[in-house]
Design an enzyme around this catalytic site. Structure first.
Site, short mmCIF file in Angstrom:
data_model
loop_
_atom_site.label_atom_id
_atom_site.label_comp_id
_atom_site.label_asym_id
_atom_site.label_seq_id
_atom_site.Cartn_x
_atom_site.Cartn_y
_atom_site.Cartn_z
N THR A 1 0.83 -1.21 0.00
CA THR A 1 0.00 0.00 0.00
C THR A 1 0.87 1.26 0.00
OG1 THR A 1 -1.68 -1.22 1.22
CG2 THR A 1 -1.85 1.19 1.26
N ILE B 1 3.19 -20.35 6.10
CA ILE B 1 4.09 -20.83 7.15
C ILE B 1 4.89 -22.04 6.69
CG2 ILE B 1 2.69 -19.93 9.06
CD1 ILE B 1 1.81 -22.93 9.50
N ASP B 2 4.43 -22.71 5.62
CA ASP B 2 5.05 -23.98 5.20
C ASP B 2 6.43 -23.82 4.53
OD1 ASP B 2 2.90 -25.41 6.15
OD2 ASP B 2 1.85 -25.43 4.23
N GLY C 1 2.42 -28.84 8.09
CA GLY C 1 3.23 -29.21 6.94
C GLY C 1 2.57 -30.40 6.29
O1 F6P Z 1 -0.94 -22.70 5.60
C1 F6P Z 1 -0.55 -23.99 5.22
C2 F6P Z 1 -1.11 -24.95 6.21
O2 F6P Z 1 -0.69 -24.45 7.42
C3 F6P Z 1 -0.74 -26.42 6.10
O3 F6P Z 1 0.47 -26.78 6.69
C4 F6P Z 1 -1.93 -27.06 6.77
O4 F6P Z 1 -2.11 -28.36 6.39
C5 F6P Z 1 -3.04 -26.21 6.30
O5 F6P Z 1 -2.51 -24.91 6.14
C6 F6P Z 1 -4.25 -26.20 7.16
O6 F6P Z 1 -5.05 -25.12 6.83
P1 F6P Z 1 -6.61 -24.97 7.07
O7 F6P Z 1 -6.88 -25.43 8.44
O8 F6P Z 1 -6.84 -23.51 6.87
O9 F6P Z 1 -7.26 -25.80 6.02
#
Ligand code: F6P
Length: 326
Positions: free
Chosen positions: A27, A130-131, A174
């Site tokens: 932004t 985060i992965d 993960g």
């Molecule tokens: O953001 C990725 C992740 O954290 C994966 O590691 C995990 O399996 C998934 O998201 C779970 O996400 P949600 O609960 O939003 O489906």
């Protein structure tokens, strides 16, 4: 070459700490270049539903330190269809948006890549998950904060594990990649680390634990990535219990606490750099690319590569983890 006057920004898929810092950087960089900024709420879903809001420099005040995403996020089925993408395109045209910054992971970039094959409004991506499993960038926004959250939790588990001479299985996120498990495992001195990238680790795990028992370790911690082929921490714990009946075992699934919290210094800096770079890329008439970091340099990676190519974990770290936990 099209002149960019008004850009959109959205977050999509799983949220990650640092997404707000990226929205702020996008932004403010855009406003610095006299562009108008439209926030698109709830990711691609909001793009299809016309959920837009004007962002000014003050709209992104006081968010750099906050987890989650002020623009909200979603996983959107409709954007995977040509009909959904057509509605999204029409909405962008109606809003006069001539470039879009998308912040997210694999699914987000896949949608952006297909959209840019069909329509000429350029999309540029910022890796936020985060992965840390996006090819073409050493880091994704949110990974470092997540690691620190996991480490804090596992350190606490170690205290109680050691007090009771227990064997703990700690499941981390993960679904398809072992970056979180591998790096948090090294950082917490885990006795074993199970990741989706390596199959059939159960047999080796039993040997590792036997060696530990012989050495009278007062506790053992096994970090299990949720996507491990054994089916997660509960399943692997059941298997191991059959062989070590006298041993007291416990399972902890860390779950979604790994996605929240105030972003670390690293995530804030990476988000700020990549947010700035994404707007510069749009101004340079780039399209269908992700901005990433390689060896601390900002790079542009085509969505095509970022989503198709596999980013592997550094497998030598597993060996180091084994050596250091003898
Ligand atoms: O953001 C990725 C992740 O954290 C994966 O590691 C995990 O399996 C998934 O998201 C779970 O996400 P949600 O609960 O939003 O489906």
């Amino acid at each position: 070459m099209a002149t960019i006057k008004r850009i959109g920004v959205l977050t999509s898929g799983g949220d990650a700490p640092g997404m707000n810092a990226a929205i702020r950087a996008v932004t403010r960089t855009a406003i610095y270049h006299q562009l108008e900024v439209i926030g698109i709420r709830h990711g691609y879903q909001g793009l299809i539903q016309g959920n837009f809001k004007v962002l000014k420099a003050f709209s992104v005040s006081d968010i750099i330190q906050k987890g989650g995403t002020m623009l909200k996020t979603a996983r959107c089925e409709a954007f995977t269809t040509p009909e959904g993408r057509k509605i999204a395109y029409d909405n962008l045209v109606r809003q006069g948006i001539d470039g879009v910054v998308v912040i997210g992971g694999d699914g987000t970039f896949t949608g952006a890549r297909i959209f840019n094959e069909e329509y000429n409004i350029p999309f540029v991506g910022i890796p936020g998950t985060i992965d840390n499993d996006i090819f073409g960038t050493d880091y994704t926004i949110g990974y470092d904060t997540c690691l620190n959250t996991v480490i804090e939790a596992v350190d606490k588990i170690r205290d109680t594990a050691s007090a009771h001479n227990r064997l703990f299985f700690v499941e981390v996120m993960g679904a398809e990649a072992g970056f979180i498990a591998l790096h948090s495992g090294i950082a917490t001195g885990a006795e074993a680390i199970l990741i989706p990238e390596i199959k059939d680790q159960a047999k080796i795990l039993k040997q590792t634990l036997e060696t530990g028992f012989k050495r009278r370790k007062s506790s053992s911690i096994i970090i299990v990535a949720e996507g491990d082929d054994e089916g997660g921490a509960f399943k692997i714990a059941e298997k191991v219990k059959e062989d070590f009946k006298d041993y007291s075992t416990r399972v902890t699934v860390l779950g979604h606490i790994q996605r929240g919290g105030s972003p670390s210094a690293q995530d804030r800096v990476v988000a700020s750099r990549l947010g700035h770079a994404a707007v510069e890329a749009l101004l340079d008439n780039q399209k269908s690319v992700m901005v990433g970091l390689q060896n601390d340099e900002v790079v542009l990676v085509p969505f095509r590569k970022a989503v198709k190519l596999h980013k592997d974990v550094n497998r030598s770290l597993l060996e180091i983890a084994d050596i250091l936990s003898i």
